[in-house]
Scaffold this active site. Structure first.
Site, PDB file in Angstrom:
ATOM      1  N   GLU A 133       0.819  -1.202   0.000  1.00 24.49           N
ATOM      2  CA  GLU A 133       0.000   0.000   0.000  1.00 24.49           C
ATOM      3  C   GLU A 133       0.868   1.273   0.000  1.00 24.49           C
ATOM      4  OE1 GLU A 133      -3.353   0.454  -0.339  1.00 24.49           O
ATOM      5  OE2 GLU A 133      -2.774   2.561  -0.380  1.00 24.49           O
ATOM      6  N   THR A 148      -5.904   1.578  -5.424  1.00 18.19           N
ATOM      7  CA  THR A 148      -5.477   0.177  -5.329  1.00 18.19           C
ATOM      8  C   THR A 148      -6.188  -0.681  -6.376  1.00 18.19           C
ATOM      9  OG1 THR A 148      -5.277   0.440  -2.930  1.00 18.19           O
ATOM     10  CG2 THR A 148      -5.150  -1.794  -3.785  1.00 18.19           C
ATOM     11  N   HIS A 180      -1.495   3.253   4.758  1.00 15.36           N
ATOM     12  CA  HIS A 180      -2.499   3.986   3.972  1.00 15.36           C
ATOM     13  C   HIS A 180      -2.727   5.346   4.614  1.00 15.36           C
ATOM     14  CE1 HIS A 180      -6.275   5.086   2.086  1.00 15.36           C
ATOM     15  NE2 HIS A 180      -6.163   4.058   1.256  1.00 15.36           N
ATOM     16  N   ASP A 188       1.536  -0.075  -4.898  1.00 13.22           N
ATOM     17  CA  ASP A 188       0.340   0.050  -5.747  1.00 13.22           C
ATOM     18  C   ASP A 188       0.219   1.413  -6.422  1.00 13.22           C
ATOM     19  OD1 ASP A 188      -0.396   1.366  -3.357  1.00 13.22           O
ATOM     20  OD2 ASP A 188      -2.370   0.395  -3.211  1.00 13.22           O
ATOM     21  N   HIS A 189       0.616   2.480  -5.709  1.00 15.84           N
ATOM     22  CA  HIS A 189       0.498   3.854  -6.235  1.00 15.84           C
ATOM     23  C   HIS A 189       1.179   4.790  -5.252  1.00 15.84           C
ATOM     24  CE1 HIS A 189      -2.543   4.286  -3.148  1.00 15.84           C
ATOM     25  NE2 HIS A 189      -3.159   3.213  -3.630  1.00 15.84           N
TER      26      HIS A 189
HETATM   27  C1  GP9 Z   1      -8.813  -0.638   0.571  1.00 13.28           C
HETATM   28  C2  GP9 Z   1      -7.375  -0.568   0.244  1.00 13.28           C
HETATM   29  C3  GP9 Z   1      -6.912   0.841   0.055  1.00 13.28           C
HETATM   30  O1  GP9 Z   1      -9.335  -1.903   0.594  1.00 13.28           O
HETATM   31  O2  GP9 Z   1      -7.088  -1.357  -0.874  1.00 13.28           O
HETATM   32  O3  GP9 Z   1      -7.484   1.389  -1.054  1.00 13.28           O
HETATM   33  P1  GP9 Z   1      -6.980   2.702  -1.773  1.00 13.28           P
HETATM   34  O4  GP9 Z   1      -7.611   3.866  -1.074  1.00 13.28           O
HETATM   35  O5  GP9 Z   1      -5.502   2.780  -1.708  1.00 13.28           O
HETATM   36  O6  GP9 Z   1      -7.473   2.524  -3.154  1.00 13.28           O
HETATM   37 MN    MN Z   2      -3.807   1.720  -2.256  1.00 14.92          MN
END
Ligand code: GP9
Ligand code: MN
Length: 421
Positions: A39, A81, A196, A255-256
């Protein structure tokens, strides 16, 4: 319709159907694949320090015995994500707005879980959030995952949660019982959560100090990144203890981005660099590792992106993907598409970075020219500008028109009967 698809199909076959088989073709054949989606992890923390301390000691060491790509870009948009998941599974671009996982979850796709499922793989996702977040339950079912271990698979308490939910260390620990009883070979995707926004962490879990700047977000980020680094290290230990490690390859990917443009000033101070549009693009790099136990490591600096992951994994698994339609290319091939497109039309080539009408020297960050109000033909970044637009448009056409429903991936052809519909 089918005609629209014919043009897109021609383009995709021309641009990305590279049949080169490298020494690594099939190296992971019938091995388990453990994919860890990290994340909000950005490349700028890797091999970097904060207040003189390494931020990601485990991930830094992991580079030594992994293929590590240090110029790998995320290509996500508003679907965050879920966009990164979509890109990895399909080697298509995400939507320019909204999340494909919501807007086009019922389309026909030719996704990674389905392809490897046909080769005998059991595919699953581990993520301790509500199953309907990002509409995952619907999309996962459609693209062929066999099992989704959502929040209900975990014991979540006040003590073992923070921020968005179950802490990553508990997440990996609790996942092991499922993984150990899984039929092999398996493909298992783990999506972490603790790192996150807004990067909350209990004091007892913090093993590195906060950064000191005007951005609470950036200040906290280093702590949760370190926590994630430790949680991944523990996961590797569990895999080794269980014996699964030897029969698996482990893929790790950010992921980003985690730090948005709102924190320019603090980022600029931390990096000791002026925050330009060039730097913004360079900050879209996320770590990408392919760890094959027993295999020597290598840092690979060629430009790469999330669209390349699917063809790369299929190559390692020795699964012939010559019938696939994708926008990415196998990262180990010598002959590859020579640009990485970001969803907003920015792109990266060997020599240039193009964003917001400006063409920069990729190596130095020097502004070469600007196309605002000018003829694009005068730009050093021409002719990629139009090509990238075309490519993104084709991807949108596939998704918005659900064009793969007209395609027979077995025969690698547009289905004639359906074409007349
Ligand atoms: C939520 C997690 C985070 O289930 O994958 O999501 P994001 O806000 O990064 O898309
Ligand atoms: Mn994410």
């Amino acid at each position: 319709d089918g005609n629209e698809l014919a043009e897109v199909e021609d383009y995709m076959k021309d641009e990305t159907s590279i049949q080169e088989k490298t020494d690594l073709y099939g190296i992971a054949k019938n091995k388990n694949v453990i994919f860890i989606s990290l994340e909000s992890l950005q490349t700028f923390v890797i091999n970097n320090t904060m207040n003189g301390e390494e931020v990601t000691p485990f991930l830094n060491d992991l580079i030594e015995d992994s293929y590590y790509f240090d110029n790998f870009y995320h290509q996500t948009e508003q679907g965050k994500t879920s966009d990164s998941e979509f890109i990895i599974e399909n080697s298509l671009y995400p939507s320019p707005r909204g999340a494909v996982y919501f807007t086009h979850a019922q389309n026909d796709y030719h996704s990674l879980p389905e392809i490897i499922g046909n080769e005998g793989y059991f595919s699953s996702v581990f993520h301790a959030n509500n199953k309907s977040f990002w509409n995952r339950d619907v999309m996962y079912e459609n693209i062929g995952y066999d099992k989704f271990f959502d929040v209900n698979a975990y014991e979540v308490t006040e003590e073992n949660s923070v921020g968005w939910g179950l802490k990553d260390k508990d997440f990996f620990r609790q996942s092991m019982k499922y993984l150990q009883s899984m039929e092999q070979p398996f493909y298992a995707k783990f999506i972490t959560l603790t790192n996150h926004y807004p990067f909350e962490l209990d004091e007892e879990d913090a093993t590195i100090e906060k950064y000191d700047s005007n951005s609470n977000t950036l200040n906290s980020y280093f702590q949760t990144v370190r926590y994630m680094d430790e949680s991944v290290e523990e996961f590797f230990d569990y895999l080794k203890e269980s014996g699964l490690y030897e029969d698996s390859i482990i893929v790790l990917m950010g992921d980003h981005y985690g730090i948005s443009d709102f924190h320019k000033k603090a980022m600029s101070t931390y990096l000791e660099k002026e925050y330009t549009d060039y730097l913004h693009v360079q900050l879209q790099r996320v770590p990408f590792y392919i760890h094959i136990p027993g295999q020597e490591g290598e840092v690979i600096s060629k430009i790469a992106g999330q669209v390349d992951v699917k063809p790369t994994l299929l190559h390692l698994l020795g699964i012939d993907d010559s019938n696939d339609l994708s926008f990415g290319t196998n990262l180990f091939a010598d002959e590859r598409k020579d640009y990485i497109a970001l969803r907003d039309g920015s792109f990266i080539t060997n020599d240039y970075i193009y964003t917001k009408d400006q063409c920069f020297n990729r190596a130095t960050g020097e502004l070469i020219d600007t196309t605002a109000g000018l003829d694009e033909e005068k730009s050093a970044c021409e002719p990629y500008i139009e090509q990238v637009q075309t490519e993104l448009l084709y991807s949108d056409q596939i998704i918005f028109g659900d064009l793969f429903r007209f395609y027979d991936f077995k025969d690698n052809a547009i289905e004639e009967a359906k074409e007349e519909e």
